[in-house]
Design a protein around this motif. Structure first.
Motif, mmCIF file in Angstrom:
data_model
loop_
_atom_site.group_PDB
_atom_site.id
_atom_site.type_symbol
_atom_site.label_atom_id
_atom_site.label_comp_id
_atom_site.label_asym_id
_atom_site.label_seq_id
_atom_site.Cartn_x
_atom_site.Cartn_y
_atom_site.Cartn_z
ATOM 1 N N GLU B 219 -3.460 19.795 79.283
ATOM 2 C CA GLU B 219 -2.756 18.968 80.253
ATOM 3 C C GLU B 219 -2.014 19.865 81.242
ATOM 4 O O GLU B 219 -1.402 20.853 80.846
ATOM 5 N N THR B 220 -2.099 19.502 82.515
ATOM 6 C CA THR B 220 -1.339 20.235 83.520
ATOM 7 C C THR B 220 0.029 19.584 83.653
ATOM 8 O O THR B 220 0.125 18.399 83.962
ATOM 9 N N VAL B 221 1.083 20.350 83.375
ATOM 10 C CA VAL B 221 2.418 19.756 83.409
ATOM 11 C C VAL B 221 3.142 20.035 84.727
ATOM 12 O O VAL B 221 4.120 19.378 85.054
ATOM 13 N N GLU B 222 2.662 21.018 85.471
ATOM 14 C CA GLU B 222 3.312 21.321 86.742
ATOM 15 C C GLU B 222 2.351 22.082 87.647
ATOM 16 O O GLU B 222 1.517 22.853 87.166
ATOM 17 N N VAL B 223 2.486 21.832 88.940
ATOM 18 C CA VAL B 223 1.720 22.596 89.931
ATOM 19 C C VAL B 223 2.723 23.147 90.928
ATOM 20 O O VAL B 223 3.629 22.429 91.353
#
Lengths: 323, 257
Positions: B219-223
Protein backbone atom coordinates in the motif's frame (compact mmCIF):
# COMPACT_ATOMS: atom_id res chain seq x y z
CA UNK A 1 9.56 -8.87 12.88
CA UNK A 2 12.27 -11.49 13.46
CA UNK A 3 14.37 -13.25 10.89
CA UNK A 4 15.72 -11.67 7.70
CA UNK A 5 17.23 -13.39 4.72
CA UNK A 6 19.57 -11.18 2.73
CA UNK A 7 20.38 -12.64 -0.68
CA UNK A 8 23.88 -11.58 -1.65
CA UNK A 9 25.33 -11.03 -5.07
CA UNK A 10 28.65 -12.29 -6.36
CA UNK A 11 30.50 -10.92 -9.35
CA UNK A 12 33.83 -12.33 -10.52
CA UNK A 13 34.18 -14.24 -7.27
CA UNK A 14 33.65 -11.21 -5.05
CA UNK A 15 30.67 -9.91 -3.15
CA UNK A 16 29.13 -6.79 -4.62
CA UNK A 17 28.76 -3.85 -2.24
CA UNK A 18 25.01 -4.07 -2.26
CA UNK A 19 25.31 -7.39 -0.42
CA UNK A 20 26.59 -5.49 2.62
CA UNK A 21 24.00 -2.74 2.17
CA UNK A 22 21.35 -5.49 2.35
CA UNK A 23 22.56 -6.34 5.85
CA UNK A 24 22.36 -2.69 6.91
CA UNK A 25 18.81 -2.50 5.53
CA UNK A 26 17.72 -5.60 7.45
CA UNK A 27 19.27 -4.22 10.66
CA UNK A 28 17.45 -0.94 10.10
CA UNK A 29 14.13 -2.73 9.81
CA UNK A 30 14.78 -4.72 12.97
CA UNK A 31 17.83 -3.93 15.07
CA UNK A 32 17.42 -7.09 17.14
CA UNK A 33 16.36 -9.42 14.36
CA UNK A 34 18.42 -12.31 13.09
CA UNK A 35 20.13 -11.68 9.77
CA UNK A 36 20.93 -14.72 7.66
CA UNK A 37 23.02 -14.04 4.56
CA UNK A 38 22.62 -16.32 1.56
CA UNK A 39 25.24 -16.75 -1.14
CA UNK A 40 24.33 -18.60 -4.32
CA UNK A 41 26.91 -19.51 -6.93
CA UNK A 42 29.81 -21.75 -7.85
CA UNK A 43 33.31 -21.92 -6.41
CA UNK A 44 34.46 -21.15 -2.88
CA UNK A 45 31.47 -19.48 -1.29
CA UNK A 46 32.25 -20.25 2.33
CA UNK A 47 34.82 -17.47 2.63
CA UNK A 48 32.21 -15.09 1.20
CA UNK A 49 29.81 -16.30 3.88
CA UNK A 50 32.41 -15.42 6.54
CA UNK A 51 32.89 -12.00 4.98
CA UNK A 52 29.15 -11.34 5.20
CA UNK A 53 29.26 -12.25 8.89
CA UNK A 54 32.09 -9.72 9.33
CA UNK A 55 29.76 -7.17 7.77
CA UNK A 56 27.11 -7.89 10.36
CA UNK A 57 25.20 -11.02 9.34
CA UNK A 58 24.57 -13.47 12.20
CA UNK A 59 25.17 -16.50 10.06
CA UNK A 60 25.40 -17.47 6.43
CA UNK A 61 23.95 -20.11 4.17
CA UNK A 62 25.63 -21.03 0.90
CA UNK A 63 24.35 -22.97 -2.07
CA UNK A 64 27.14 -24.08 -4.37
CA UNK A 65 26.44 -25.82 -7.67
CA UNK A 66 28.05 -25.82 -11.10
CA UNK A 67 24.70 -24.79 -12.60
CA UNK A 68 24.87 -21.59 -10.55
CA UNK A 69 28.09 -20.43 -12.21
CA UNK A 70 26.17 -17.88 -14.26
CA UNK A 71 23.02 -16.26 -13.00
CA UNK A 72 19.88 -17.69 -14.54
CA UNK A 73 16.41 -17.16 -13.22
CA UNK A 74 15.68 -20.92 -13.33
CA UNK A 75 18.85 -21.90 -11.50
CA UNK A 76 18.84 -19.19 -8.87
CA UNK A 77 15.16 -19.51 -8.04
CA UNK A 78 15.71 -23.19 -7.16
CA UNK A 79 18.62 -22.30 -4.88
CA UNK A 80 16.87 -19.31 -3.31
CA UNK A 81 13.62 -21.19 -2.70
CA UNK A 82 15.49 -24.05 -1.02
CA UNK A 83 17.06 -21.56 1.40
CA UNK A 84 13.75 -19.75 1.95
CA UNK A 85 12.01 -23.04 2.71
CA UNK A 86 14.71 -23.99 5.19
CA UNK A 87 14.85 -20.62 6.94
CA UNK A 88 11.26 -19.40 6.57
CA UNK A 89 12.29 -15.76 7.05
CA UNK A 90 9.92 -12.94 7.97
CA UNK A 91 11.69 -10.59 5.61
CA UNK A 92 13.87 -10.80 2.48
CA UNK A 93 16.26 -8.13 1.22
CA UNK A 94 18.01 -8.16 -2.15
CA UNK A 95 19.83 -5.59 -4.26
CA UNK A 96 17.90 -3.78 -6.98
CA UNK A 97 20.49 -4.83 -9.52
CA UNK A 98 20.17 -6.59 -12.85
CA UNK A 99 20.12 -9.91 -10.97
CA UNK A 100 17.86 -8.75 -8.14
CA UNK A 101 15.36 -7.19 -10.54
CA UNK A 102 15.20 -10.44 -12.49
CA UNK A 103 14.96 -12.83 -9.55
CA UNK A 104 12.98 -11.03 -6.85
CA UNK A 105 9.60 -10.85 -8.66
CA UNK A 106 9.76 -14.56 -9.40
CA UNK A 107 10.44 -15.41 -5.75
CA UNK A 108 7.66 -13.02 -4.68
CA UNK A 109 5.32 -14.67 -7.16
CA UNK A 110 6.16 -18.13 -5.80
CA UNK A 111 5.60 -16.92 -2.24
CA UNK A 112 2.46 -14.98 -3.23
CA UNK A 113 4.05 -12.08 -1.41
CA UNK A 114 4.09 -8.37 -1.92
CA UNK A 115 7.43 -6.90 -2.97
CA UNK A 116 8.61 -3.29 -2.76
CA UNK A 117 11.31 -2.72 -5.37
CA UNK A 118 14.04 -0.13 -5.60
CA UNK A 119 13.92 1.17 -2.03
CA UNK A 120 16.24 4.10 -1.40
CA UNK A 121 15.39 4.84 2.21
CA UNK A 122 13.85 3.03 5.17
CA UNK A 123 11.75 4.98 7.63
CA UNK A 124 10.91 3.71 11.09
CA UNK A 125 11.38 0.12 12.11
CA UNK A 126 9.61 -3.00 13.26
CA UNK A 127 5.91 -3.11 12.47
CA UNK A 128 5.89 0.61 11.67
CA UNK A 129 8.48 0.38 8.95
CA UNK A 130 7.85 2.28 5.74
CA UNK A 131 9.85 2.09 2.55
CA UNK A 132 10.63 5.10 0.42
CA UNK A 133 11.22 4.65 -3.29
CA UNK A 134 11.45 6.98 -6.27
CA UNK A 135 8.65 7.06 -8.81
CA UNK A 136 8.68 8.80 -12.18
CA UNK A 137 12.47 8.30 -12.09
CA UNK A 138 12.88 10.47 -9.04
CA UNK A 139 10.51 13.27 -10.07
CA UNK A 140 8.52 12.13 -7.01
CA UNK A 141 8.77 9.61 -4.18
CA UNK A 142 6.34 7.22 -2.56
CA UNK A 143 6.22 5.70 0.89
CA UNK A 144 5.00 2.11 0.90
CA UNK A 145 4.15 -0.62 3.34
CA UNK A 146 3.70 -4.36 2.81
CA UNK A 147 0.19 -5.50 3.65
CA UNK A 148 0.42 -9.14 2.63
CA UNK A 149 3.27 -11.62 2.65
CA UNK A 150 6.85 -11.20 3.74
CA UNK A 151 8.64 -7.91 4.29
CA UNK A 152 10.26 -8.30 0.91
CA UNK A 153 12.25 -5.44 -0.58
CA UNK A 154 14.98 -4.74 -3.09
CA UNK A 155 17.26 -1.82 -2.31
CA UNK A 156 18.90 0.52 -4.77
CA UNK A 157 22.70 0.22 -4.58
CA UNK A 158 24.58 3.13 -3.06
CA UNK A 159 21.75 4.55 -0.95
CA UNK A 160 21.83 2.66 2.34
CA UNK A 161 25.26 2.84 3.97
CA UNK A 162 26.82 -0.59 4.51
CA UNK A 163 27.82 -1.65 8.05
CA UNK A 164 31.47 -1.33 9.10
CA UNK A 165 33.48 -4.48 8.61
CA UNK A 166 34.41 -6.15 11.90
CA UNK A 167 37.05 -8.83 11.34
CA UNK A 168 36.64 -10.17 14.85
CA UNK A 169 33.09 -11.33 14.10
CA UNK A 170 32.61 -14.95 13.21
CA UNK A 171 29.65 -17.22 12.80
CA UNK A 172 28.27 -20.34 11.29
CA UNK A 173 28.41 -20.85 7.52
CA UNK A 174 26.15 -23.69 6.48
CA UNK A 175 26.15 -25.45 3.11
CA UNK A 176 22.75 -26.26 1.71
CA UNK A 177 22.69 -28.98 -0.92
CA UNK A 178 20.40 -28.22 -3.85
CA UNK A 179 20.39 -30.19 -7.08
CA UNK A 180 19.97 -27.35 -9.53
CA UNK A 181 18.54 -28.81 -12.73
CA UNK A 182 16.30 -28.16 -15.72
CA UNK A 183 17.53 -24.74 -16.73
CA UNK A 184 15.26 -23.54 -19.52
CA UNK A 185 17.54 -20.64 -20.36
CA UNK A 186 21.23 -21.20 -21.03
CA UNK A 187 23.91 -18.52 -21.06
CA UNK A 188 26.16 -19.30 -24.02
CA UNK A 189 28.56 -16.44 -23.59
CA UNK A 190 29.05 -13.19 -21.69
CA UNK A 191 30.49 -10.27 -23.60
CA UNK A 192 32.04 -7.68 -21.33
CA UNK A 193 31.23 -4.26 -22.70
CA UNK A 194 30.74 -2.25 -19.54
CA UNK A 195 33.57 0.06 -18.62
CA UNK A 196 36.13 -1.86 -16.62
CA UNK A 197 36.17 -1.21 -12.95
CA UNK A 198 33.35 0.95 -11.76
CA UNK A 199 29.74 0.05 -12.42
CA UNK A 200 27.49 3.00 -13.25
CA UNK A 201 24.77 2.11 -10.76
CA UNK A 202 27.26 1.68 -7.91
CA UNK A 203 29.63 4.53 -8.81
CA UNK A 204 30.25 7.26 -6.24
CA UNK A 205 31.38 9.64 -8.94
CA UNK A 206 29.95 9.90 -12.45
CA UNK A 207 31.16 11.99 -15.36
CA UNK A 208 28.36 12.19 -17.94
CA UNK A 209 28.47 13.55 -21.46
CA UNK A 210 25.74 14.97 -23.66
CA UNK A 211 25.33 16.17 -27.22
CA UNK A 212 27.93 18.85 -26.52
CA UNK A 213 30.59 16.14 -26.53
CA UNK A 214 29.96 15.99 -30.31
CA UNK A 215 31.44 12.55 -31.14
CA UNK A 216 32.50 9.18 -29.78
CA UNK A 217 36.09 10.48 -29.59
CA UNK A 218 34.74 13.46 -27.70
CA UNK A 219 34.10 11.08 -24.80
CA UNK A 220 37.85 10.36 -24.41
CA UNK A 221 38.55 13.35 -22.12
CA UNK A 222 35.53 12.32 -20.02
CA UNK A 223 36.98 8.83 -19.56
CA UNK A 224 40.28 10.38 -18.53
CA UNK A 225 38.54 12.56 -15.94
CA UNK A 226 36.51 9.59 -14.66
CA UNK A 227 39.71 7.54 -14.34
CA UNK A 228 41.41 10.30 -12.40
CA UNK A 229 38.41 10.49 -10.06
CA UNK A 230 37.88 6.74 -9.78
CA UNK A 231 34.42 7.16 -11.25
CA UNK A 232 32.32 5.89 -14.13
CA UNK A 233 31.19 7.49 -17.38
CA UNK A 234 27.53 8.05 -18.21
CA UNK A 235 25.64 9.85 -20.95
CA UNK A 236 22.46 11.67 -21.79
CA UNK A 237 19.92 10.25 -24.20
CA UNK A 238 21.03 12.84 -26.73
CA UNK A 239 24.56 11.42 -26.76
CA UNK A 240 23.35 7.81 -26.90
CA UNK A 241 20.84 8.55 -29.70
CA UNK A 242 23.55 10.34 -31.67
CA UNK A 243 25.66 7.17 -31.43
CA UNK A 244 28.48 8.75 -29.40
CA UNK A 245 28.22 5.95 -26.84
CA UNK A 246 26.39 2.77 -25.96
CA UNK A 247 22.82 2.90 -24.66
CA UNK A 248 24.00 1.11 -21.54
CA UNK A 249 25.57 4.41 -20.44
CA UNK A 250 22.31 6.34 -20.71
CA UNK A 251 21.09 8.13 -17.61
CA UNK A 252 17.57 9.49 -17.41
CA UNK A 253 13.92 8.56 -17.29
CA UNK A 254 14.67 6.03 -19.99
CA UNK A 255 18.01 4.60 -18.98
CA UNK A 256 19.58 4.42 -15.56
CA UNK A 257 18.66 6.40 -12.49
CA UNK A 258 21.75 7.24 -10.47
CA UNK A 259 22.49 8.93 -7.16
CA UNK A 260 26.26 9.31 -6.85
CA UNK A 261 28.04 11.63 -4.41
CA UNK A 262 29.36 13.66 -7.31
CA UNK A 263 27.80 14.02 -10.76
CA UNK A 264 29.67 16.02 -13.38
CA UNK A 265 27.42 16.87 -16.34
CA UNK A 266 29.49 17.75 -19.38
CA UNK A 267 27.86 19.29 -22.44
CA UNK A 268 24.43 18.22 -21.19
CA UNK A 269 21.63 20.74 -21.63
CA UNK A 270 19.50 19.29 -18.84
CA UNK A 271 16.27 18.08 -20.45
CA UNK A 272 13.69 17.01 -17.88
CA UNK A 273 14.11 13.32 -18.86
CA UNK A 274 17.80 13.54 -18.03
CA UNK A 275 17.27 15.45 -14.79
CA UNK A 276 14.90 12.72 -13.64
CA UNK A 277 17.78 10.26 -13.77
CA UNK A 278 20.38 12.26 -11.86
CA UNK A 279 18.96 15.23 -9.97
CA UNK A 280 19.04 13.36 -6.65
CA UNK A 281 22.82 13.12 -6.83
CA UNK A 282 24.41 14.66 -3.77
CA UNK A 283 26.59 17.22 -5.55
CA UNK A 284 26.14 18.25 -9.18
CA UNK A 285 28.68 20.07 -11.33
CA UNK A 286 27.67 21.39 -14.75
CA UNK A 287 30.11 22.23 -17.52
CA UNK A 288 28.42 23.79 -20.53
CA UNK A 289 29.16 26.56 -23.00
CA UNK A 290 25.56 27.82 -22.91
CA UNK A 291 24.99 29.89 -19.75
CA UNK A 292 21.22 29.50 -20.22
CA UNK A 293 21.35 25.67 -20.19
CA UNK A 294 18.76 24.15 -17.87
CA UNK A 295 21.39 21.97 -16.20
CA UNK A 296 22.68 25.05 -14.32
CA UNK A 297 19.33 25.19 -12.48
CA UNK A 298 20.07 21.96 -10.65
CA UNK A 299 23.86 22.25 -10.44
CA UNK A 300 25.62 23.13 -7.21
CA UNK A 301 28.61 24.43 -9.16
CA UNK A 302 28.73 25.53 -12.75
CA UNK A 303 31.45 26.36 -15.23
CA UNK A 304 30.44 28.15 -18.41
CA UNK A 305 33.02 27.27 -21.00
CA UNK A 306 34.34 24.95 -23.68
CA UNK A 307 34.29 21.43 -22.32
CA UNK A 308 37.30 20.48 -24.41
CA UNK A 309 39.32 23.03 -22.45
CA UNK A 310 37.66 22.66 -19.06
CA UNK A 311 37.60 18.86 -18.77
CA UNK A 312 41.33 18.24 -19.49
CA UNK A 313 42.24 21.10 -17.14
CA UNK A 314 40.04 19.56 -14.46
CA UNK A 315 41.66 16.15 -15.00
CA UNK A 316 45.12 17.66 -14.50
CA UNK A 317 43.98 19.46 -11.36
CA UNK A 318 42.48 16.25 -9.91
CA UNK A 319 45.63 14.31 -10.73
CA UNK A 320 47.70 16.99 -8.99
CA UNK A 321 45.42 16.80 -5.95
CA UNK A 322 45.60 13.03 -5.72
CA UNK A 323 49.35 13.15 -6.36
CA UNK B 1 2.58 -17.56 -33.83
CA UNK B 2 0.50 -16.14 -30.99
CA UNK B 3 2.28 -13.01 -29.87
CA UNK B 4 1.11 -10.87 -26.97
CA UNK B 5 2.35 -7.50 -25.78
CA UNK B 6 1.77 -6.19 -22.26
CA UNK B 7 1.33 -2.45 -22.50
CA UNK B 8 0.92 0.33 -19.95
CA UNK B 9 0.20 3.98 -20.48
CA UNK B 10 2.43 6.41 -18.62
CA UNK B 11 2.88 10.12 -18.18
CA UNK B 12 4.68 11.77 -21.05
CA UNK B 13 8.35 12.05 -20.08
CA UNK B 14 8.09 15.82 -20.56
CA UNK B 15 5.46 16.11 -17.82
CA UNK B 16 6.26 17.71 -14.50
CA UNK B 17 4.78 15.82 -11.57
CA UNK B 18 2.37 17.63 -9.29
CA UNK B 19 0.64 16.37 -6.21
CA UNK B 20 -2.81 17.29 -5.01
CA UNK B 21 -4.73 15.66 -2.15
CA UNK B 22 -1.79 13.37 -1.52
CA UNK B 23 -1.99 11.89 -5.00
CA UNK B 24 -0.20 12.44 -8.28
CA UNK B 25 -2.28 14.94 -10.26
CA UNK B 26 -3.33 13.31 -13.53
CA UNK B 27 -5.79 15.93 -14.77
CA UNK B 28 -4.55 17.56 -17.92
CA UNK B 29 -1.48 15.34 -18.13
CA UNK B 30 -0.43 13.91 -21.47
CA UNK B 31 -0.21 10.13 -21.57
CA UNK B 32 1.93 8.04 -23.86
CA UNK B 33 2.70 4.36 -24.38
CA UNK B 34 5.38 3.48 -21.82
CA UNK B 35 8.59 3.96 -23.89
CA UNK B 36 9.89 0.45 -23.07
CA UNK B 37 6.56 -1.04 -24.18
CA UNK B 38 7.04 0.65 -27.56
CA UNK B 39 10.11 -1.54 -28.06
CA UNK B 40 7.92 -4.54 -27.18
CA UNK B 41 5.25 -3.56 -29.72
CA UNK B 42 7.82 -2.94 -32.46
CA UNK B 43 9.55 -6.27 -31.81
CA UNK B 44 6.22 -8.12 -31.77
CA UNK B 45 5.33 -6.69 -35.18
CA UNK B 46 8.75 -7.66 -36.57
CA UNK B 47 8.45 -11.22 -35.25
CA UNK B 48 4.97 -11.56 -36.76
CA UNK B 49 6.12 -10.18 -40.14
CA UNK B 50 8.93 -12.73 -40.20
CA UNK B 51 7.21 -15.79 -38.76
CA UNK B 52 3.51 -15.12 -39.30
CA UNK B 53 0.78 -15.09 -36.70
CA UNK B 54 -0.97 -12.37 -34.79
CA UNK B 55 -0.03 -9.61 -32.38
CA UNK B 56 -2.43 -8.84 -29.53
CA UNK B 57 -1.72 -5.85 -27.31
CA UNK B 58 -3.14 -6.14 -23.80
CA UNK B 59 -3.46 -3.32 -21.32
CA UNK B 60 -4.99 -2.87 -17.90
CA UNK B 61 -6.36 0.61 -17.55
CA UNK B 62 -9.39 2.81 -17.99
CA UNK B 63 -11.46 4.20 -20.87
CA UNK B 64 -8.69 6.61 -21.77
CA UNK B 65 -6.33 3.70 -22.45
CA UNK B 66 -8.08 3.17 -25.79
CA UNK B 67 -5.99 5.97 -27.22
CA UNK B 68 -2.68 4.17 -26.56
CA UNK B 69 -4.16 0.88 -27.78
CA UNK B 70 -5.20 2.54 -31.06
CA UNK B 71 -1.67 3.84 -31.45
CA UNK B 72 -0.33 0.30 -31.01
CA UNK B 73 -2.84 -0.94 -33.62
CA UNK B 74 -1.78 1.88 -35.94
CA UNK B 75 1.85 0.79 -35.55
CA UNK B 76 0.74 -2.62 -36.84
CA UNK B 77 -0.61 -4.75 -34.01
CA UNK B 78 -3.61 -6.88 -35.04
CA UNK B 79 -5.82 -6.85 -31.99
CA UNK B 80 -6.14 -4.96 -28.75
CA UNK B 81 -7.56 -5.88 -25.37
CA UNK B 82 -8.48 -3.37 -22.71
CA UNK B 83 -9.07 -4.78 -19.26
CA UNK B 84 -10.90 -1.87 -17.70
CA UNK B 85 -10.45 -1.83 -13.93
CA UNK B 86 -11.73 1.69 -13.35
CA UNK B 87 -14.78 0.55 -11.38
CA UNK B 88 -13.25 -2.44 -9.59
CA UNK B 89 -9.71 -1.69 -8.52
CA UNK B 90 -9.07 1.26 -6.26
CA UNK B 91 -5.43 0.72 -5.30
CA UNK B 92 -3.79 -2.08 -7.22
CA UNK B 93 -0.16 -3.14 -7.19
CA UNK B 94 1.98 -5.66 -9.09
CA UNK B 95 0.17 -8.56 -7.40
CA UNK B 96 -3.13 -7.14 -8.66
CA UNK B 97 -1.87 -6.70 -12.20
CA UNK B 98 -0.31 -10.16 -12.31
CA UNK B 99 -3.47 -11.80 -11.00
CA UNK B 100 -5.58 -10.13 -13.70
CA UNK B 101 -3.14 -11.02 -16.47
CA UNK B 102 -2.85 -14.60 -15.21
CA UNK B 103 -6.63 -14.93 -15.44
CA UNK B 104 -6.62 -13.39 -18.91
CA UNK B 105 -3.95 -15.78 -20.19
CA UNK B 106 -5.49 -18.84 -18.56
CA UNK B 107 -7.27 -20.00 -21.72
CA UNK B 108 -4.83 -18.53 -24.27
CA UNK B 109 -2.33 -20.42 -26.38
CA UNK B 110 0.79 -18.35 -25.98
CA UNK B 111 4.02 -18.54 -27.98
CA UNK B 112 5.62 -15.25 -27.05
CA UNK B 113 4.79 -12.47 -24.59
CA UNK B 114 6.69 -9.19 -24.79
CA UNK B 115 6.67 -6.38 -22.24
CA UNK B 116 8.72 -3.33 -21.42
CA UNK B 117 11.50 -3.99 -18.92
CA UNK B 118 10.02 -1.35 -16.62
CA UNK B 119 7.29 1.25 -16.79
CA UNK B 120 8.81 4.68 -16.33
CA UNK B 121 6.25 5.66 -13.68
CA UNK B 122 6.33 3.01 -10.93
CA UNK B 123 9.42 1.32 -12.35
CA UNK B 124 9.15 -1.88 -10.35
CA UNK B 125 9.76 -4.20 -13.32
CA UNK B 126 7.91 -6.94 -11.46
CA UNK B 127 4.93 -7.80 -13.64
CA UNK B 128 6.78 -9.61 -16.47
CA UNK B 129 8.70 -12.08 -14.27
CA UNK B 130 5.74 -12.51 -11.90
CA UNK B 131 3.44 -13.39 -14.80
CA UNK B 132 5.96 -15.79 -16.37
CA UNK B 133 6.27 -17.55 -13.00
CA UNK B 134 2.48 -17.92 -12.78
CA UNK B 135 2.23 -19.19 -16.37
CA UNK B 136 5.24 -21.44 -15.74
CA UNK B 137 7.11 -20.31 -18.85
CA UNK B 138 10.74 -19.14 -19.02
CA UNK B 139 11.52 -15.44 -19.17
CA UNK B 140 14.45 -13.25 -20.08
CA UNK B 141 14.52 -9.62 -18.96
CA UNK B 142 16.18 -6.56 -20.53
CA UNK B 143 16.70 -8.05 -23.98
CA UNK B 144 18.47 -6.14 -26.76
CA UNK B 145 18.20 -8.73 -29.54
CA UNK B 146 15.76 -11.53 -30.34
CA UNK B 147 16.11 -14.27 -32.96
CA UNK B 148 13.61 -17.06 -33.32
CA UNK B 149 14.38 -20.24 -35.27
CA UNK B 150 11.65 -22.85 -34.88
CA UNK B 151 11.31 -23.40 -31.15
CA UNK B 152 14.81 -22.14 -30.43
CA UNK B 153 15.25 -18.54 -29.35
CA UNK B 154 18.55 -16.68 -29.27
CA UNK B 155 18.66 -13.55 -27.18
CA UNK B 156 21.09 -10.81 -26.26
CA UNK B 157 20.40 -9.72 -22.70
CA UNK B 158 21.74 -6.46 -21.29
CA UNK B 159 23.28 -6.98 -17.87
CA UNK B 160 24.34 -3.58 -16.61
CA UNK B 161 26.16 -2.86 -19.85
CA UNK B 162 27.52 -6.36 -20.51
CA UNK B 163 25.83 -8.61 -23.04
CA UNK B 164 24.77 -12.16 -22.24
CA UNK B 165 24.11 -14.48 -25.17
CA UNK B 166 21.16 -16.54 -24.01
CA UNK B 167 19.54 -19.56 -25.64
CA UNK B 168 16.04 -20.62 -24.67
CA UNK B 169 12.82 -21.84 -26.25
CA UNK B 170 9.19 -20.99 -26.85
CA UNK B 171 6.79 -20.36 -25.16
CA UNK B 172 8.63 -17.46 -23.61
CA UNK B 173 8.20 -14.07 -21.96
CA UNK B 174 10.74 -11.32 -22.61
CA UNK B 175 11.06 -7.76 -21.33
CA UNK B 176 12.53 -5.21 -23.69
CA UNK B 177 15.46 -2.89 -23.17
CA UNK B 178 16.45 0.19 -25.09
CA UNK B 179 18.59 -0.67 -28.11
CA UNK B 180 16.39 -3.64 -29.11
CA UNK B 181 14.91 -1.75 -32.07
CA UNK B 182 13.73 1.61 -33.31
CA UNK B 183 9.96 1.79 -32.77
CA UNK B 184 8.13 2.96 -35.88
CA UNK B 185 5.76 5.89 -35.99
CA UNK B 186 2.23 5.01 -37.03
CA UNK B 187 1.67 5.80 -40.70
CA UNK B 188 -1.44 7.61 -41.92
CA UNK B 189 -2.86 4.45 -43.58
CA UNK B 190 -1.95 2.63 -40.37
CA UNK B 191 -3.97 5.09 -38.34
CA UNK B 192 -6.94 4.69 -40.70
CA UNK B 193 -6.77 0.89 -40.51
CA UNK B 194 -6.41 0.95 -36.72
CA UNK B 195 -9.88 2.42 -36.36
CA UNK B 196 -11.38 -0.77 -37.80
CA UNK B 197 -9.17 -3.28 -35.96
CA UNK B 198 -10.78 -5.24 -33.11
CA UNK B 199 -10.52 -3.77 -29.62
CA UNK B 200 -12.02 -6.00 -26.98
CA UNK B 201 -13.01 -4.50 -23.67
CA UNK B 202 -13.18 -6.67 -20.56
CA UNK B 203 -13.76 -6.15 -16.88
CA UNK B 204 -12.36 -8.37 -14.12
CA UNK B 205 -15.79 -9.94 -13.80
CA UNK B 206 -15.37 -11.33 -17.34
CA UNK B 207 -12.23 -13.06 -16.09
CA UNK B 208 -14.11 -14.63 -13.18
CA UNK B 209 -12.37 -12.37 -10.68
CA UNK B 210 -13.85 -10.11 -8.04
CA UNK B 211 -12.33 -7.24 -6.09
CA UNK B 212 -11.09 -9.49 -3.28
CA UNK B 213 -9.21 -11.71 -5.71
CA UNK B 214 -7.11 -8.81 -6.93
CA UNK B 215 -6.33 -7.21 -3.60
CA UNK B 216 -2.94 -5.51 -3.46
CA UNK B 217 -0.14 -6.79 -1.18
CA UNK B 218 1.43 -3.39 -0.71
CA UNK B 219 0.00 0.00 0.00
CA UNK B 220 1.22 3.49 -0.81
CA UNK B 221 0.75 5.62 2.28
CA UNK B 222 2.26 8.85 1.01
CA UNK B 223 3.48 10.49 -2.18
CA UNK B 224 5.80 13.47 -2.07
CA UNK B 225 8.07 15.60 -4.23
CA UNK B 226 11.80 15.93 -3.64
CA UNK B 227 12.94 19.26 -2.25
CA UNK B 228 13.46 21.83 -5.00
CA UNK B 229 17.07 22.25 -5.82
CA UNK B 230 18.36 25.79 -5.71
CA UNK B 231 20.55 26.93 -8.54
CA UNK B 232 24.15 26.86 -7.37
CA UNK B 233 27.26 28.89 -7.93
CA UNK B 234 28.53 29.67 -11.43
CA UNK B 235 32.27 30.13 -11.22
CA UNK B 236 34.03 33.17 -12.69
CA UNK B 237 37.36 33.88 -14.32
CA UNK B 238 39.67 32.12 -16.75
CA UNK B 239 39.37 28.35 -17.27
CA UNK B 240 42.38 27.66 -15.03
CA UNK B 241 40.97 29.74 -12.19
CA UNK B 242 37.51 28.21 -12.51
CA UNK B 243 38.92 24.70 -12.44
CA UNK B 244 41.11 25.44 -9.40
CA UNK B 245 38.17 26.98 -7.55
CA UNK B 246 35.92 24.05 -8.46
CA UNK B 247 38.37 21.46 -7.13
CA UNK B 248 38.82 23.48 -3.97
CA UNK B 249 35.04 23.77 -3.45
CA UNK B 250 34.50 20.05 -4.10
CA UNK B 251 37.17 19.27 -1.54
CA UNK B 252 36.40 21.73 1.24
CA UNK B 253 32.76 22.80 0.86
CA UNK B 254 31.06 19.80 -0.77
CA UNK B 255 33.55 17.30 0.68
CA UNK B 256 33.19 14.84 -2.15
CA UNK B 257 36.86 14.55 -3.15
Amino acid sequence: MGKFLVISEVRDGELRNVSFENIAAARQIDENGEVVAAVLGDGDLESLGQELIQYGADRAVVVQHENLKNYTSDGYVQAAMAVIEQEDPDGIVMGHTSEGKDLSPRIASKLDSGLISDVTQIEGSGDDVKFIRPIYSGKAFEKKVITNGKTFITIRPNNIAPPEKDESRSGDVQKVEVDVQNLRTVIQEVIRKASEGVDLSEANIIVAGGRGVKSAEGFDPLYELADALGGAVGASRGAADAGYCDYSLQIGQTGKVVTPDLYIAVGISGAIQHLAGMSNSKVIVAINKDPEANIFNVADYGIVGDLFEVVPALTEEIKALKG
Amino acid sequence: MNIYVLMKKTFDTEEKIQISDGKIETDGAEFIINPYDEYAIEEAIKVRDEHGGEVTVVTIGDEESESQLRTALAMGADKAVLINTEDDVEEGDQVTTTKILEAYFEDKEVDLILAGNVAIDEASGQVGPRLAAKLDIPYVTTITSLEIDGDTVKIDKDVEGDVEKVETSLPLLVTCQQGLNEPRYPSLPGIMKAKKKPLEELEIDDLDLDEDDVEASTETVEVFLPPEKEAGKVLEGETDEQVKELVSLLKTEAKVL
